[in-house]
Scaffold this active site. Sequence first.
Site, PDB file in Angstrom:
ATOM      1  N   ASP A   1       0.542  -1.372   0.510  1.00  0.00           N
ATOM      2  CA  ASP A   1      -0.150  -0.190  -0.460  1.00  0.00           C
ATOM      3  C   ASP A   1       0.759   0.714   0.143  1.00  0.00           C
ATOM      4  O   ASP A   1       0.293   2.627  -0.333  1.00  0.00           O
ATOM      5  CB  ASP A   1      -0.647   0.163   1.217  1.00  0.00           C
ATOM      6  CG  ASP A   1      -1.634  -0.678   1.047  1.00  0.00           C
ATOM      7  OD1 ASP A   1      -2.403  -1.255   0.047  1.00  0.00           O
ATOM      8  OD2 ASP A   1      -2.813  -1.062   1.935  1.00  0.00           O
TER       9      ASP A   1
ATOM     10  N   ARG B   1       5.875  18.368  23.649  1.00  0.00           N
ATOM     11  CA  ARG B   1       4.128  18.487  25.443  1.00  0.00           C
ATOM     12  C   ARG B   1       3.033  18.079  24.645  1.00  0.00           C
ATOM     13  O   ARG B   1       2.965  18.325  22.925  1.00  0.00           O
ATOM     14  CB  ARG B   1       4.343  19.529  25.854  1.00  0.00           C
ATOM     15  CG  ARG B   1       5.472  20.107  26.863  1.00  0.00           C
ATOM     16  CD  ARG B   1       5.159  21.076  28.121  1.00  0.00           C
ATOM     17  NE  ARG B   1       4.641  22.240  26.403  1.00  0.00           N
ATOM     18  CZ  ARG B   1       4.505  23.805  26.757  1.00  0.00           C
ATOM     19  NH1 ARG B   1       4.624  23.680  28.421  1.00  0.00           N
ATOM     20  NH2 ARG B   1       4.308  25.028  25.689  1.00  0.00           N
TER      21      ARG B   1
ATOM     22  N   LYS C   1      -7.300  18.881  23.359  1.00  0.00           N
ATOM     23  CA  LYS C   1      -6.663  18.282  24.136  1.00  0.00           C
ATOM     24  C   LYS C   1      -6.216  16.970  23.711  1.00  0.00           C
ATOM     25  O   LYS C   1      -6.112  16.086  24.733  1.00  0.00           O
ATOM     26  CB  LYS C   1      -6.381  18.980  25.391  1.00  0.00           C
ATOM     27  CG  LYS C   1      -6.070  20.582  25.501  1.00  0.00           C
ATOM     28  CD  LYS C   1      -6.437  20.182  27.230  1.00  0.00           C
ATOM     29  CE  LYS C   1      -6.724  22.018  27.487  1.00  0.00           C
ATOM     30  NZ  LYS C   1      -4.962  22.910  27.174  1.00  0.00           N
TER      31      LYS C   1
ATOM     32  N   ASP D   1      -2.597  14.312  21.782  1.00  0.00           N
ATOM     33  CA  ASP D   1      -0.881  14.302  20.976  1.00  0.00           C
ATOM     34  C   ASP D   1      -1.185  14.769  19.504  1.00  0.00           C
ATOM     35  O   ASP D   1      -0.071  14.983  19.219  1.00  0.00           O
ATOM     36  CB  ASP D   1      -0.187  12.447  21.060  1.00  0.00           C
ATOM     37  CG  ASP D   1      -0.134  12.376  22.755  1.00  0.00           C
ATOM     38  OD1 ASP D   1      -0.732  13.781  23.601  1.00  0.00           O
ATOM     39  OD2 ASP D   1       0.070  10.837  23.402  1.00  0.00           O
TER      40      ASP D   1
END
Length: 281
Positions: free
Chosen positions: A64, A149, A166, A168
Amino acid sequence: MHTLAIVAKRDTQEAVALAARIRERYPHLTVLGERYLAHALGWTRIEDRELAQKADLVVVLGGDGTLIYTARLLAGRDVPILGVNLGSLGFMTEVPVDELFTTLDEVLAGRYKVDSRMKLTCRLVRDGKIVAEDEVLNDVVINKGALARIADHETSIDGVPITTYKADGMILATPTGSTAYSLSAGGPIVHPSVDCTILSPICSHALTQRSIVVPADRTIRVTLRRETADTYLTLDGQTGHPLQGNDCIEVVRSPNRVNLVRNPHMAYFTILRQKLHWGER
């Protein structure tokens, strides 16, 4: 069809040998290889842009990832892609190696059907200016590096605020990309005939923030509202751009599509059962 282009997974001897067999089997066709394959076989090397312009059919020998690279290579040209699976999963490269030549014979005779897959247009806007623009077949990913962060992703759809995730990172996927990174982040599997965008947070700090399926013609904007180092925009896993605070990522359905030649012996849900091992203990 007069010109057949072959794109092969790099450094794969099986792909090189298959490409040589294809050229030998169809002497009446002009068979071209992308530059790495052409170098391996001693064929005349041409630039990728010229290859994409000349091709009437593209055969992908790989997985793929190779097919996604090919879709980017075509840059919106309405050319059918026949994907031959040399990898392990192969959600898009449907044709097994032992069916390559029988399937290719049918395609060259005009007896084939295609799945038309939607793409997304992604723009990176910084200080009111577009600094990057590209198309994806699978997904647009905003993600932090190892030391970054948690980020604030202010999200709106057609100018209407949704929430500030909020998290990652964020994934904006097509139905084709619903079985890739989006799936591992908890997103739904969407049939490729349904035009939509799947919006999924990566490791959200709010358990109520889940994936959203949005009509494909809506414009989704994600703005980073906190300065966070080591954050990147990744397009189809092929190209990346470092992000800054207040950068805005705009995503909407592309006017271009990707046409994948269907394997007549395998339905979409058959692929899901086989690749995801549904029903097995």
